[in-house]
Scaffold this motif. Structure first.
Motif, mmCIF file in Angstrom:
data_model
loop_
_atom_site.group_PDB
_atom_site.id
_atom_site.type_symbol
_atom_site.label_atom_id
_atom_site.label_comp_id
_atom_site.label_asym_id
_atom_site.label_seq_id
_atom_site.Cartn_x
_atom_site.Cartn_y
_atom_site.Cartn_z
ATOM 1 N N MET A 1 150.049 107.342 -3.463
ATOM 2 C CA MET A 1 148.683 107.652 -3.095
ATOM 3 C C MET A 1 147.801 106.452 -3.433
ATOM 4 S SD MET A 1 146.644 111.017 -4.088
ATOM 5 C CE MET A 1 145.359 110.762 -5.229
ATOM 6 N N ASN A 2 147.001 106.008 -2.467
ATOM 7 C CA ASN A 2 146.120 104.869 -2.674
ATOM 8 C C ASN A 2 144.857 105.292 -3.407
ATOM 9 O OD1 ASN A 2 147.849 103.207 -1.343
ATOM 10 N ND2 ASN A 2 146.784 103.321 0.614
ATOM 11 N N ALA A 3 144.474 104.484 -4.368
ATOM 12 C CA ALA A 3 143.223 104.752 -5.083
ATOM 13 C C ALA A 3 142.058 104.278 -4.235
ATOM 14 C CB ALA A 3 143.226 104.025 -6.426
ATOM 15 N N ALA A 4 140.947 104.942 -4.370
ATOM 16 C CA ALA A 4 139.741 104.540 -3.636
ATOM 17 C C ALA A 4 139.296 103.174 -4.137
ATOM 18 C CB ALA A 4 138.639 105.569 -3.853
ATOM 19 N N PRO A 5 138.765 102.336 -3.234
ATOM 20 C CA PRO A 5 138.313 101.014 -3.684
ATOM 21 C C PRO A 5 137.156 101.139 -4.669
ATOM 22 C CG PRO A 5 137.632 101.404 -1.426
ATOM 23 C CD PRO A 5 138.518 102.545 -1.820
ATOM 24 N N GLU A 6 137.095 100.190 -5.585
ATOM 25 C CA GLU A 6 136.017 100.156 -6.583
ATOM 26 C C GLU A 6 134.688 99.912 -5.873
ATOM 27 O OE1 GLU A 6 134.610 100.477 -10.399
ATOM 28 O OE2 GLU A 6 136.684 100.692 -9.771
ATOM 29 N N PRO A 7 133.645 100.721 -6.154
ATOM 30 C CA PRO A 7 132.349 100.501 -5.486
ATOM 31 C C PRO A 7 131.656 99.258 -6.035
ATOM 32 C CG PRO A 7 132.182 102.294 -7.038
ATOM 33 C CD PRO A 7 133.621 101.889 -7.000
ATOM 34 N N CYS A 8 130.775 98.698 -5.237
ATOM 35 C CA CYS A 8 130.009 97.511 -5.628
ATOM 36 C C CYS A 8 129.170 97.817 -6.868
ATOM 37 C CB CYS A 8 129.116 97.069 -4.465
ATOM 38 S SG CYS A 8 127.951 95.770 -4.848
ATOM 39 N N GLY A 9 128.378 98.879 -6.831
ATOM 40 C CA GLY A 9 127.606 99.305 -7.980
ATOM 41 C C GLY A 9 126.316 98.538 -8.237
ATOM 42 N N ARG A 10 126.016 97.544 -7.412
ATOM 43 C CA ARG A 10 124.787 96.752 -7.615
ATOM 44 C C ARG A 10 123.578 97.647 -7.414
ATOM 45 N NH1 ARG A 10 123.265 91.409 -8.973
ATOM 46 N NH2 ARG A 10 125.180 90.700 -8.021
ATOM 47 N N GLY A 11 122.640 97.587 -8.350
ATOM 48 C CA GLY A 11 121.421 98.379 -8.248
ATOM 49 C C GLY A 11 120.343 97.640 -7.480
ATOM 50 N N ARG A 12 119.425 98.393 -6.965
ATOM 51 C CA ARG A 12 118.284 97.818 -6.249
ATOM 52 C C ARG A 12 117.357 97.144 -7.263
ATOM 53 N NH1 ARG A 12 116.352 100.294 -1.392
ATOM 54 N NH2 ARG A 12 117.773 101.930 -1.992
ATOM 55 N N PRO A 13 116.820 95.960 -6.945
ATOM 56 C CA PRO A 13 115.874 95.323 -7.861
ATOM 57 C C PRO A 13 114.640 96.201 -8.047
ATOM 58 C CG PRO A 13 116.483 93.830 -6.079
ATOM 59 C CD PRO A 13 117.063 95.164 -5.757
ATOM 60 N N ARG A 14 114.027 96.114 -9.219
ATOM 61 C CA ARG A 14 112.862 96.964 -9.516
ATOM 62 C C ARG A 14 111.738 96.777 -8.515
ATOM 63 N NH1 ARG A 14 113.265 100.603 -13.386
ATOM 64 N NH2 ARG A 14 114.544 100.040 -15.151
ATOM 65 N N TRP A 15 111.550 95.567 -8.007
ATOM 66 C CA TRP A 15 110.437 95.341 -7.082
ATOM 67 C C TRP A 15 110.686 95.978 -5.724
ATOM 68 C CZ3 TRP A 15 111.357 92.394 -2.718
ATOM 69 C CH2 TRP A 15 112.512 91.623 -2.727
ATOM 70 N N LEU A 16 111.902 96.457 -5.470
ATOM 71 C CA LEU A 16 112.197 97.159 -4.214
ATOM 72 C C LEU A 16 112.228 98.679 -4.385
ATOM 73 C CD1 LEU A 16 115.016 95.049 -2.516
ATOM 74 C CD2 LEU A 16 112.707 95.420 -1.706
ATOM 75 N N ALA A 29 127.056 101.827 -2.802
ATOM 76 C CA ALA A 29 128.270 102.623 -2.692
ATOM 77 C C ALA A 29 129.340 101.942 -1.850
ATOM 78 C CB ALA A 29 127.937 103.990 -2.087
ATOM 79 N N LEU A 30 129.055 100.754 -1.328
ATOM 80 C CA LEU A 30 130.049 100.032 -0.531
ATOM 81 C C LEU A 30 131.126 99.457 -1.444
ATOM 82 C CD1 LEU A 30 127.649 98.159 1.920
ATOM 83 C CD2 LEU A 30 128.974 100.234 2.348
ATOM 84 N N PRO A 31 132.293 99.129 -0.892
ATOM 85 C CA PRO A 31 133.354 98.565 -1.734
ATOM 86 C C PRO A 31 132.934 97.236 -2.365
ATOM 87 C CG PRO A 31 134.190 99.169 0.443
ATOM 88 C CD PRO A 31 132.712 99.327 0.485
ATOM 89 N N ALA A 32 133.423 96.959 -3.552
ATOM 90 C CA ALA A 32 133.108 95.709 -4.252
ATOM 91 C C ALA A 32 133.509 94.522 -3.377
ATOM 92 C CB ALA A 32 133.845 95.664 -5.583
#
Length: 82
Positions: A1-16, A29-32
């Motif tokens: 069974m293939n594991a799901a790819p690790e998500p990118c996890g980058r947060g939006r900058p505060r000014w956005l 939520a996109l893949p790293a």
């Protein structure tokens, strides 16, 4: 069974961040290692800009506003005297 790819996890900058803050603080939520803009779980996209670029633009905007605040406006009477 293939594991799901690790998500990118980058947060939006505060000014956005926009209301509601809970939604604008969702991480990418996109893949790293993905190409292009980041996208959170509800489909909102953003582009990550280098902090140096954001700071440089903020400084330029501030300098322009200060320059405008202290600029002497020529009045029609001053122009007539020239």
């Amino acid at each position: 069974m293939n594991a799901a790819p690790e998500p990118c996890g980058r947060g939006r900058p505060r000014w956005l961040e926009t209301p509601p803050l809970v939604a604008s603080r969702l991480p990418c939520a996109l893949p790293a290692g993905h190409d292009g803009p980041h996208e959170d779980a509800i489909g909102q996209q953003w582009v990550w800009l280098p902090p140096e670029l954001v700071d440089a633009v903020a400084v330029l905007c501030t300098v322009d506003r200060v320059r405008q605040a202290f600029a002497t406006a020529d009045t029609p009477a001053e122009e007539a005297e020239r």
